[in-house]
Motif scaffolding. Structure first.
Motif, PDB file in Angstrom:
ATOM      1  N   ASP A 118      -3.389  -4.666  -2.264  1.00  0.00           N
ATOM      2  CA  ASP A 118      -3.905  -4.525  -0.891  1.00  0.00           C
ATOM      3  C   ASP A 118      -2.918  -3.863   0.059  1.00  0.00           C
ATOM      4  OD1 ASP A 118      -6.489  -5.425  -1.333  1.00  0.00           O
ATOM      5  OD2 ASP A 118      -5.907  -7.521  -1.129  1.00  0.00           O
TER       6      ASP A 118
ATOM      7  N   ALA B 150      -5.247  -6.578   5.914  1.00  0.00           N
ATOM      8  CA  ALA B 150      -6.147  -6.777   4.778  1.00  0.00           C
ATOM      9  C   ALA B 150      -6.881  -8.110   4.906  1.00  0.00           C
ATOM     10  CB  ALA B 150      -5.362  -6.734   3.472  1.00  0.00           C
TER      11      ALA B 150
ATOM     12  N   ARG C 246      -0.136  -3.946   6.456  1.00  0.00           N
ATOM     13  CA  ARG C 246      -1.516  -3.462   6.480  1.00  0.00           C
ATOM     14  C   ARG C 246      -2.461  -4.634   6.708  1.00  0.00           C
ATOM     15  NH1 ARG C 246      -5.568  -2.962   2.322  1.00  0.00           N
ATOM     16  NH2 ARG C 246      -7.204  -1.561   3.096  1.00  0.00           N
TER      17      ARG C 246
ATOM     18  N   GLN D 291      -8.319  -6.640  -2.845  1.00  0.00           N
ATOM     19  CA  GLN D 291      -9.128  -7.635  -2.132  1.00  0.00           C
ATOM     20  C   GLN D 291      -8.781  -9.054  -2.555  1.00  0.00           C
ATOM     21  OE1 GLN D 291     -13.247  -6.415  -1.142  1.00  0.00           O
ATOM     22  NE2 GLN D 291     -12.968  -4.787  -2.654  1.00  0.00           N
TER      23      GLN D 291
ATOM     24  N   VAL E 274      -6.217  -1.141  -3.729  1.00  0.00           N
ATOM     25  CA  VAL E 274      -7.276  -2.007  -3.212  1.00  0.00           C
ATOM     26  C   VAL E 274      -7.559  -3.095  -4.238  1.00  0.00           C
ATOM     27  CG1 VAL E 274      -9.674  -2.134  -2.462  1.00  0.00           C
ATOM     28  CG2 VAL E 274      -8.286  -0.132  -1.868  1.00  0.00           C
TER      29      VAL E 274
ATOM     30  N   VAL F  28      -5.240   2.604  -1.731  1.00  0.00           N
ATOM     31  CA  VAL F  28      -5.451   2.508  -0.293  1.00  0.00           C
ATOM     32  C   VAL F  28      -5.283   3.904   0.289  1.00  0.00           C
ATOM     33  CG1 VAL F  28      -4.581   1.564   1.873  1.00  0.00           C
ATOM     34  CG2 VAL F  28      -4.697   0.110  -0.164  1.00  0.00           C
TER      35      VAL F  28
ATOM     36  N   ASP G 199       1.074  -6.480   3.196  1.00  0.00           N
ATOM     37  CA  ASP G 199      -0.247  -6.656   3.793  1.00  0.00           C
ATOM     38  C   ASP G 199      -0.395  -8.077   4.307  1.00  0.00           C
ATOM     39  OD1 ASP G 199      -2.124  -8.333   1.765  1.00  0.00           O
ATOM     40  OD2 ASP G 199      -0.702  -7.129   0.635  1.00  0.00           O
TER      41      ASP G 199
END
Length: 314
Positions: A126, A262, A260, A132, A130, A154, A234
């Motif tokens: 993340d 997330a 980031r 999640q 990506v 990302v 993140d």
């Protein structure tokens, strides 16, 4: 990074960062190479469940130096290779090799120049891939049903990292909770998506690494290298708290922290004196403004959106 695959054993050797006075190499030996499966799920499960080989004799070589090391109970091994007295490894990239029982693996090693402006330490899940993590079903899907060819990067993070020049290029390390068995997958993902070469410092899954597994690795890197660091992670799990702890332990060494968004970003106190960003372009713009990135590179990689022209009704 490569891993020899056959019906017999296999050895993993992880990309690493080193200095002119020494290079620490790490890897793992498997009793049976993870064979190719008929599906992505089968291949990932075989990576995760491949049996470790304790007591394997591993020959590790780097720039003409060779040493023999024995793998531990979890199949892991590490060796610190040092140049001859009065000499130093030249700065830049070289290839290290590990051999065991007729199979071998190679990994790229960067000897970090003393003039490198800083070391960037990045998370994976993340942050640049990506995953999640905050959604359990999606996390499992990305971990088990995706591979280096299908996991989504990302957007913009490779370009952001590529523009970090202040004025010389920094060196990069990836410190992640991804399992060490996924090192070949992670390395392939980074190459395919255009990230600069990163040393890989992944998690050895076990009861002792359920939490607080990043701090020891980051501390080791900060003790090994004299450069200041930039930390990128993140908000989905504990990166803000981990990085705040590192900043407190190493006063004056952390130049910037980029997080980031997330998820789990409602509590602003988690991000004190950090840059919380939604898009990579925001982090890149901040880095350029603060002398960490090349403004020309950032402008080219993240061109400003053309202003919308409103039409006047006739």
């Amino acid at each position: 990074m490569s891993c020899a695959a056959s019906a017999g054993p296999a050895v993993l050797l992880f990309p690493a960062l080193g200095r002119g006075n020494g290079v620490l190499l790490q890897g793992r030996v498997l009793k049976e190479a993870p064979t190719e499966g008929s599906s992505v799920l089968a291949r990932n499960l075989r990576r995760l469940t491949a049996p470790n080989w304790e007591g394997a004799k591993v020959e590790v070589s780097f720039r003409g130096l060779t040493t023999l090391v024995t793998s531990g109970h979890d199949g892991n091994f590490e060796v610190n290779l040092q140049p001859a007295k009065g000499e130093a490894f030249p700065s830049g990239f070289s290839v290290a090799e590990a051999k065991v029982a007729g199979v071998s693996a190679q990994a790229r090693v960067e000897v970090v120049a003393d003039t490198a402006p800083f070391l960037l330490i990045s998370d994976f899940d993340d942050t640049i891939a990506v995953t999640q993590v905050v959604k359990t079903a999606k996390l499992l899907e990305n971990a088990l049903l995706k591979d280096s060819d299908t996991q989504q990067a990302v957007p913009g993070m490779a370009a952001f990292y590529g523009c970090l020049k202040a004025p010389g290029a920094p060196s990069f390390a990836l410190v992640s909770g991804s399992p060490v068995q996924y090192a070949p997958r992670v390395a392939s993902f980074l190459t395919r998506n255009g990230f600069p070469p990163l040393g890989l410092y992944l998690r050895d899954l076990g009861p002792g690494t359920l939490s607080d597994y990043k701090q020891p690795i980051i501390r080791r890197l900060m003790q090994q290298f004299p450069q200041p660091v930039v930390l990128v992670g993140d908000s989905g799990e504990h990166d803000p708290e981990v990085y705040a702890q590192i900043r407190q332990e190493f006063p004056g060494r952390v130049k910037a922290i980029y997080i980031r968004d997330a998820g789990h970003a409602e509590d602003a106190s988690r991000f004190t004196d950090m840059v919380l960003f939604h898009e990579a372009s925001e982090a890149a713009a901040h880095a350029a403004k603060n002398g960490l990135a090349d403004p020309t590179c950032v402008a080219g990689a993240f061109p400003a959106q053309a202003p919308t022209v409103e039409k006047t009704a006739p």
